[in-house]
Write an enzyme that holds these catalytic residues in place. Structure first.
Site, PDB file in Angstrom:
ATOM      1  N   SER A 169       0.812  -1.216   0.000  1.00  0.00           N
ATOM      2  CA  SER A 169       0.000   0.000   0.000  1.00  0.00           C
ATOM      3  C   SER A 169       0.853   1.278   0.000  1.00  0.00           C
ATOM      4  O   SER A 169       1.805   1.405   0.774  1.00  0.00           O
ATOM      5  CB  SER A 169      -0.917   0.014   1.222  1.00  0.00           C
ATOM      6  OG  SER A 169      -1.640   1.234   1.286  1.00  0.00           O
ATOM      7  N   THR A 218      -8.716  -1.324   2.551  1.00  0.00           N
ATOM      8  CA  THR A 218      -8.602  -1.927   1.234  1.00  0.00           C
ATOM      9  C   THR A 218      -9.179  -3.342   1.321  1.00  0.00           C
ATOM     10  O   THR A 218      -9.770  -3.727   2.328  1.00  0.00           O
ATOM     11  CB  THR A 218      -7.139  -1.905   0.746  1.00  0.00           C
ATOM     12  OG1 THR A 218      -7.082  -2.382  -0.595  1.00  0.00           O
ATOM     13  CG2 THR A 218      -6.232  -2.727   1.646  1.00  0.00           C
ATOM     14  N   LYS A 230     -13.711  -3.893   2.673  1.00  0.00           N
ATOM     15  CA  LYS A 230     -14.620  -2.800   2.324  1.00  0.00           C
ATOM     16  C   LYS A 230     -16.084  -3.133   2.582  1.00  0.00           C
ATOM     17  O   LYS A 230     -16.887  -2.227   2.856  1.00  0.00           O
ATOM     18  CB  LYS A 230     -14.412  -2.391   0.865  1.00  0.00           C
ATOM     19  CG  LYS A 230     -13.046  -1.771   0.609  1.00  0.00           C
ATOM     20  CD  LYS A 230     -12.906  -1.284  -0.830  1.00  0.00           C
ATOM     21  CE  LYS A 230     -11.548  -0.651  -1.061  1.00  0.00           C
ATOM     22  NZ  LYS A 230     -11.403  -0.102  -2.432  1.00  0.00           N
ATOM     23  N   ASP A 259     -13.565   6.349  -3.056  1.00  0.00           N
ATOM     24  CA  ASP A 259     -13.145   5.878  -4.382  1.00  0.00           C
ATOM     25  C   ASP A 259     -14.005   6.492  -5.484  1.00  0.00           C
ATOM     26  O   ASP A 259     -13.496   6.855  -6.548  1.00  0.00           O
ATOM     27  CB  ASP A 259     -13.246   4.347  -4.469  1.00  0.00           C
ATOM     28  CG  ASP A 259     -12.158   3.641  -3.689  1.00  0.00           C
ATOM     29  OD1 ASP A 259     -11.064   4.213  -3.541  1.00  0.00           O
ATOM     30  OD2 ASP A 259     -12.399   2.512  -3.228  1.00  0.00           O
ATOM     31  N   GLY A 308      -3.933   4.707 -12.133  1.00  0.00           N
ATOM     32  CA  GLY A 308      -4.331   4.321 -10.795  1.00  0.00           C
ATOM     33  C   GLY A 308      -3.783   5.235  -9.715  1.00  0.00           C
ATOM     34  O   GLY A 308      -4.419   5.418  -8.674  1.00  0.00           O
TER      35      GLY A 308
END
Length: 294
Positions: free
Chosen positions: A36, A83, A87, A124, A254
């Site tokens: 991450s 993550t 979720k 997101d 991304g």
């Protein structure tokens, strides 16, 4: 301990309180989590905002461990980034979730209130919209989504805000096709599905959002049209992907998504706006360069 009942709020985010002062903790949870970049982004934000006493760590936590992790937290926690695979697993453990998170049944941000309530949100979706807007994509009259996993549902939620026409989702199974039709109905998006073997046709759409794992779209690179629209490839490592490298139009990556969703997380957790987008992006780029060099 009993799981708290959660409510849905109509607002787009659950944070946004007064700016926090003093020492606070935040972290990213998931499994696997070692890859991450969130610590690099959030720590860069704290440095730019002068929050010298804030800390941000990463913790390996799976679905079986999330309840115990939350119940074991002491005071001084501002929030968490989540993550996969947490979720959806975290939702029953929250007191309240935003309408955005509820729309896709996915929470990637938890903010703790001074009263001890756990508030869930999904950054997101607005992060996708913001990343596209930054590259000049405000509205499109059609789009293609490559893949049908959890990120694809967030992509449909983002497209619900900016796409005026039909979205074609390229999938590998009938089950995935049914899932995408279901998400389309729920989100108010006109979704048509097509088999993955026809994915090259989707590259002619005004906006192509690739939500697939690394390597899945490499075979499409040779099919990129000469006059291409915008590609949004949600991967950031490895980067560029073969498809992004072959693309003839604008490309959103991304890292753009990661930075924009993290900006919203920082703002919710710290109560400070605006979060330092440029500093966070620079930190992400530096971290990726270091990985490549290593």
């Amino acid at each position: 301990m009993p799981e708290p009942a959660h409510e849905q709020t109509e607002q787009q985010g659950t944070g946004g309180g007064a700016a926090r002062s003093g020492a606070w903790r935040a972290a990213v949870l998931g499994s696997p989590i070692a890859h991450s970049l969130s610590p690099d982004l959030h720590r860069a934000a704290y440095a730019a905002l002068g929050l010298r006493e804030w800390t941000y760590e990463r913790y390996e936590v799976d679905e079986d461990g999330i309840g115990g992790f939350l119940s074991g937290l002491g005071t001084g926690w501002a929030g968490l980034s989540l993550t996969m695979p947490l979720k959806r697993a975290v939702i029953p453990l929250l007191h309240e979730i935003s309408a955005t998170a509820a729309s896709v049944e996915a929470v990637n941000t938890v903010v703790f209130t001074p009263e001890g309530r756990r508030l869930g949100d999904n950054t997101d979706i607005p992060g996708m919209v913001a990343a596209l807007r930054e590259r000049g994509v405000e509205r499109v009259d059609g789009a293609a989504v490559l893949g049908a996993g959890a990120t694809a549902s967030s992509a449909l939620a983002a497209l619900a805000q900016i796409c005026d026409g039909e979205v074609t989702a390229y999938v590998r199974s009938e089950q995935r096709a049914r899932e995408m039709h279901g998400w389309g109905e729920r989100l108010g998006v006109r979704v048509r599905t097509a088999d993955w073997t026809r994915a090259a046709e989707g590259l002619r759409a005004p906006l192509v959002i690739s939500t697939t794992p690394a390597g899945a779209t490499d075979g499409l690179a040779q099919a990129v049209p000469e006059r291409a629209g915008t590609l949004f490839d949600v991967l950031y490592d490895p980067w560029p992907t073969a498809l992004a490298r072959a693309w003839h139009g604008p490309v959103v990556g991304g890292l753009d998504l990661l930075v924009h969703q993290a900006v919203l997380q920082v703002e919710q957790m710290t109560g400070r706006r605006p979060a330092p987008l440029a500093a966070m992006r620079a930190a992400g780029e530096a971290a990726l360069r270091a990985r490549t060099a290593g």
